[in-house]
Structures are given as structure tokens and as C-alpha cells.
Design a protein around this motif. Sequence first.
Motif: not given
Lengths: 402, 309
Positions: B110, B114, B155
Amino acid sequence: MIRTIFHISWLNLRHDRVALVLTFVLPLVFFSIFSTVFGAMDEDRLRPIATILVVEDEHEVSARLADLLRVEPGLEIHELPTIGPGSEPTQREAAHHRVATGNAAIAIVIPSGFGERLSEGSDAAELGSAEIELLSDRSNPIAAGVVTGLVQAAALRLGADTVAAEGIDGVLAPQADRDPGTGPLAIRVVDVLGGGQKRPSVAFFAAGIGVMFLLFAASGRSAILIEERENGVLERLLAAGVSLTNLLLGRWLFLCVLGSAQLTVMFVWAWLAFGLELWTPRRLAGFLVMTLASAAVAAAFGLALSSACRSRAQLNGASAVVILILSALGGSMFPRFLMPESLETLGRLTFNAWAVDGFQRVFWYDARPIQLWPQVLVLLGFCIAFLLAARWLACGWRRVRA
Amino acid sequence: MAEPVLRITSARKRFGAVEALAGLSLSLGAGEWVGLLGPNGAGKSTLMHAIAGLLPLDAGRLELFGHSADRIGSGGGGNDRLGFVPQEIALYPLLTTEQNLQVFGRLHGLRRSDLEQQVTWALQWTGLAGRARTCAGELSGGMKRRLNIACGVLHRPQLVLLDEPTVGVDPQGRQRIWEMLTELRQEGAALIQSTHELDQVETRCDRMLILDHGQIIAAGAVDELIAKTLGGQAVLHLQCDQPLRGLLSRPDFEIDGNSLRGALHDVAIELPAILAEVHTAGLEILGVHVERPSLESVFTHLTGRELRE
């Protein structure tokens, strides 16, 4: 109740092998090292001092004095190749260079005309002009004192032999107007570094203590590898795709930076508080080279040690044992020239010795960075070996409960 | 049927003399929640580690999302569609809650916006938004567990491996964790969860896998397992004042000192007869308990009562 508490303490100690080693073995090892080094002084068994002998005088007396020095057990005489007249550099210059670059502790020079002045001299003034020169490096203060004494002793033996053989009287006998403790000869000690080095012990201890604590810091910070194994973070990292090699290299890089910062703080403090001469381009460059090499090997050493240990407690104990022994042998606690030859040779197998030696060359002998290649090469060799060992040991981490 | 997220065929793994996985096979569909049960040493952790790529199999095949998983987690790069939550509190105790989420998020690929978004989500999801700046080592046991799970799923993987995620947590904390896992599953993630909390997985998991000696000895939904192994019977527990020597009418019942245990097909018919026989034998009945078959009954029936360690 007290008995039970006592029994619990005993059981705990009995099962903690590292604590047992720290309690009973480490003191013996240290005692043995210090006794070997300093016991030799008590018993007048100092190791022979590596000495270069330069005989510029062809007189018979000079030749006999040189012969007496060659057989003197307290000296390990090295003679330079014979150089023809007018050749450059002269033997004296070559000896001067070797002492000035730390490749020899001291050189005895019997100057041209010494024998003649000594044989013909009958008063104090003439005898005073017949002097032996000692080219000395003050980083080893013992060598000049001991060699002075041994040269005077040889001179006394030369006088006695001469009296017995030729009946020369008065020559080489202590003169009435000279200090009886100084011996029969005039000996001039020449500091090959020209007295430019103000604080020899500061450079030595900054390097010695700096390297020792670099190792403690590296092994202490490497304990994170053990914590990661114990608390499951390692599994999480591996599951996320981090390879063991990358994990170790990441840690190593961080420890290198940390170690470099630590040594920098140490030497800047030595400059601020104790006047260590740091701010010349040559010294800064040499310092940078040695700092990076020392930090790299210390970081790799810490990783290898923590990879080999199963718990934080084990690492703490093992690092104390190993680092203190390495530091004693490697010259972090006292100069290696004090050690008997066997211990000094053993010390060369430790990377501390090479690191301390490198810093000494930078701050005492003012060596150029390129001249540090032997130290850097050895340190990098140790570094690679430790990193490979750490990687190999790390293979054993993947133990999983069934 | 859609491609399974996980397919294991004849997996074998041996540690010295111990065969941790003995030809195990299983398949897991997208969004499925599977409870992995078994006594200690049955092979649950080995199976989890093999799926996570932490252990190579000695033999057999392991496919994740339709691809061979031989290289995953073994230096060949991680699989960002897989999340792993170890049994231990696998956190950096000196880092804050937020920093732990950030570092594990980065490790799973990530980046920037994000990462920021997922950290915010995880803090809300775990109820730790107010503790974002608290060092992980200073959190309570339940908070650490929640953070531990969040770090493994930050994630948003499609398959999550949870190794006893609720161990050592108080009932309120456990409840919160079950709710978190339910949310994950509702969002489409497949979950494999090893646990010893049979009463909890019984009501939440789609399917149970009971492992023993490195093999799946039973698999299916709870009702299915009960029907297959106990045939829908109730279990009688009887406690007397003196040692029992056995019942003439029910030689299949287990006797353990003063206690008796056995399955009843029809409680209304069988129980009075058993009580009468015990009474006739001159024993005083101290307690009678009839329980509906549960996952624990099935588990005990299949794996026995002997200690394994």
C-alpha cells in the motif's frame, strides 16, 4: 521459606548457562588476559621490542656496540637493506619513514663519527657529542624508555669489554657531572612525528572505546531480530513477501548508519572536549573510511550474534562475553603493544584490532585514506563472513509448531 | 462454480518422525468462512504456515487463486491477495497503533493515499481510532488482538488466515473480534480460522474442518457433521454416588468412575429405562444432564478425550 527461595534461585541459575558463563568463566578469561599482559611486566618478561638498527658509522666501537645490541634479548633487531653511498633514501630516512608510518615502534641510529668521538673523548663535553639517536613514535611511550635503558646497558658492557681487552679507562663510565641514572651515553630521542600529535591517548581511546561500544550498540539493536521471532512479526514479514536476505540487509543497513552516527558523535566529542585533531581534509577522509568500515563490520557482527541466539537473555549474556573478550584482545582496553607476542597475534584475529589500528593510523600517523586499504580489506572480509553466517543461521528460524 | 481461492491436494509435511500433514486435501471457495479445528499438534499451524508460504510442502500441491503457491513467501514475493494473522501479538510494541498499521500496510504494497485510507478504515474497524497515537505495547490485550488482525488484513486480501485470533481475550473483546471477522466475510473475503472456541465457530463458520494426525477427519457444516458422526443423538451425562460397573441394557455407554456418558436416540423412551436400571442396582443418582449434540460433542467423539501433549 527462605530455603525454598534459595533453591529457586539455584535452579534458575543452573538452567541459565549464559549466566553461569558470565559468573564463573568470563572473570577467569579476563583475569587471564590481564595477568598475561601485566604479569609479564612484574616479572621483567616484557616481549622484545621490534627495533630497526641503523649503523652509519664504520668505527670498530660502533660495530661492537651494534653487535651487542643485536644479541640483546630485549630487542628484536631488524636491519634495513644496505644502501650504497649517495643513494636515496638513506637507511636513516627509510627507518624514519617506517617509524613515522607505524610500521616500526623505534629505530636506533649509530651516527657517523660516533665511535671515533667516543674513543677519543675524555671529557664530558666530547662524550656528550657522541650520541646515539632513537627515532621514536610517542604512541608507544614504553618503547623509547626501554630501548634507552637497553642501549645504556649495552654501552656499559661495551665499556667493560674494552677495559678488559684494551685497558681504555674512563671511557663509557658515567661521568661525575651527569645524572647517574642516565647511563654512560648521550641518547637523543627524536619524535618522528615532530611533536605534532598533542594527545596520543585521546586518539587511542576514542578509537578503542568507540569500537567497543559500537559492538554493544550493534548487538543490542540486533535483538529486534529475536523479538520478531518471538512475537510472530517474523512470520508476518515473511508472509508479506519479505525474504530473509532482504530482512537482514535492511537491518544491517540501519545498523551501519546508526554505528556511523555513534562513532561520529564519539570523535566530535573527543575533538570538543579533548582537542583531538579532526578537521583536516586527510583526517576527515580517513575517519569517514574507517567509520564506515567499522560500522559495517560491527553491524554484521551484531546480526550474526543475534541470529545465533535463541532469546534476548541469551543474546545479552553472549554479547557481553564475546564483546568484552574481543575488546580486551583487540586493544580496546589497553594498547596491544603491551601484550605478549602470542596475545598480540591472537588479537590480530579480532576485527577490533584492525578497526582500532585503522583509526590510529588516521589520527596518529596521519595516514592517507588509500593507506588504510589493509585495515579496510580485513574489516570488509569480516563483514561479509558475518553477514553470510547470519544468513545461514537465519535458515533455522523457520521452525513451526505442528 | 467459481474458481476456488485455495486448493490443496495431497499435502505432506514431516518434521523428523512427526508427520504434520499426511496427504491432506481441501478446497475453499471465495467468501467462505472455514473453522479449522483439531487437538494441539493435529497439524493446524503447519497447514496455515504452508498456505501462507512460510513452509514448503514435502509433497502435494497448493494453489492460491488458481496459481501454484510454491514460491509465495519464500523470497519470491508475497501474495497481496493473502492476509496472515499469527497467533502471537505480532506487532512492534514501541510503535504507535497508527505506525504499526502503516508499516505493515507498506509491506503489503500500500502506498500514500491508499495507505492513508486503509489506516483510517482499520482504526475505525477495530474501534482504535482514539488510540491511534498510543504505543501498541500500552494497549490492552483485546485492543492488541484487534490491531493484530487489522495489520494482517489492511490490504483487504481475498483470503485471510487467522491463527487463533481470539485467544486470551475477554468475552466483550471476543465479541468485537467476531463482529470484525463477520464484516470481513460480508465484504467477500474467504477466511480460514483455527480456534479452540468451538461454541463460537459453530454459529459463525460455513464449514468446519476437523484435523487430526495431519489429516482432515471430518468436514462440513455443523449440522452435517453432527448427523454424520452422532446421527442426531442427544448425549446423556449421569452422575451417581458410587462407582458404576456398566449397564446391562447399554454396553456402549462410557463409564468413568461414578459417571456415565452415552448417546440417546430417543430421550423420552431410553432415559427412563436407564434411570430405572441404575436405581435397581442400588445407586443413588446425583445428577442427570442431557445435551443436544454440539460441535464439541462431534469433536470429542472424533478425536477422543486423551491428552495429546
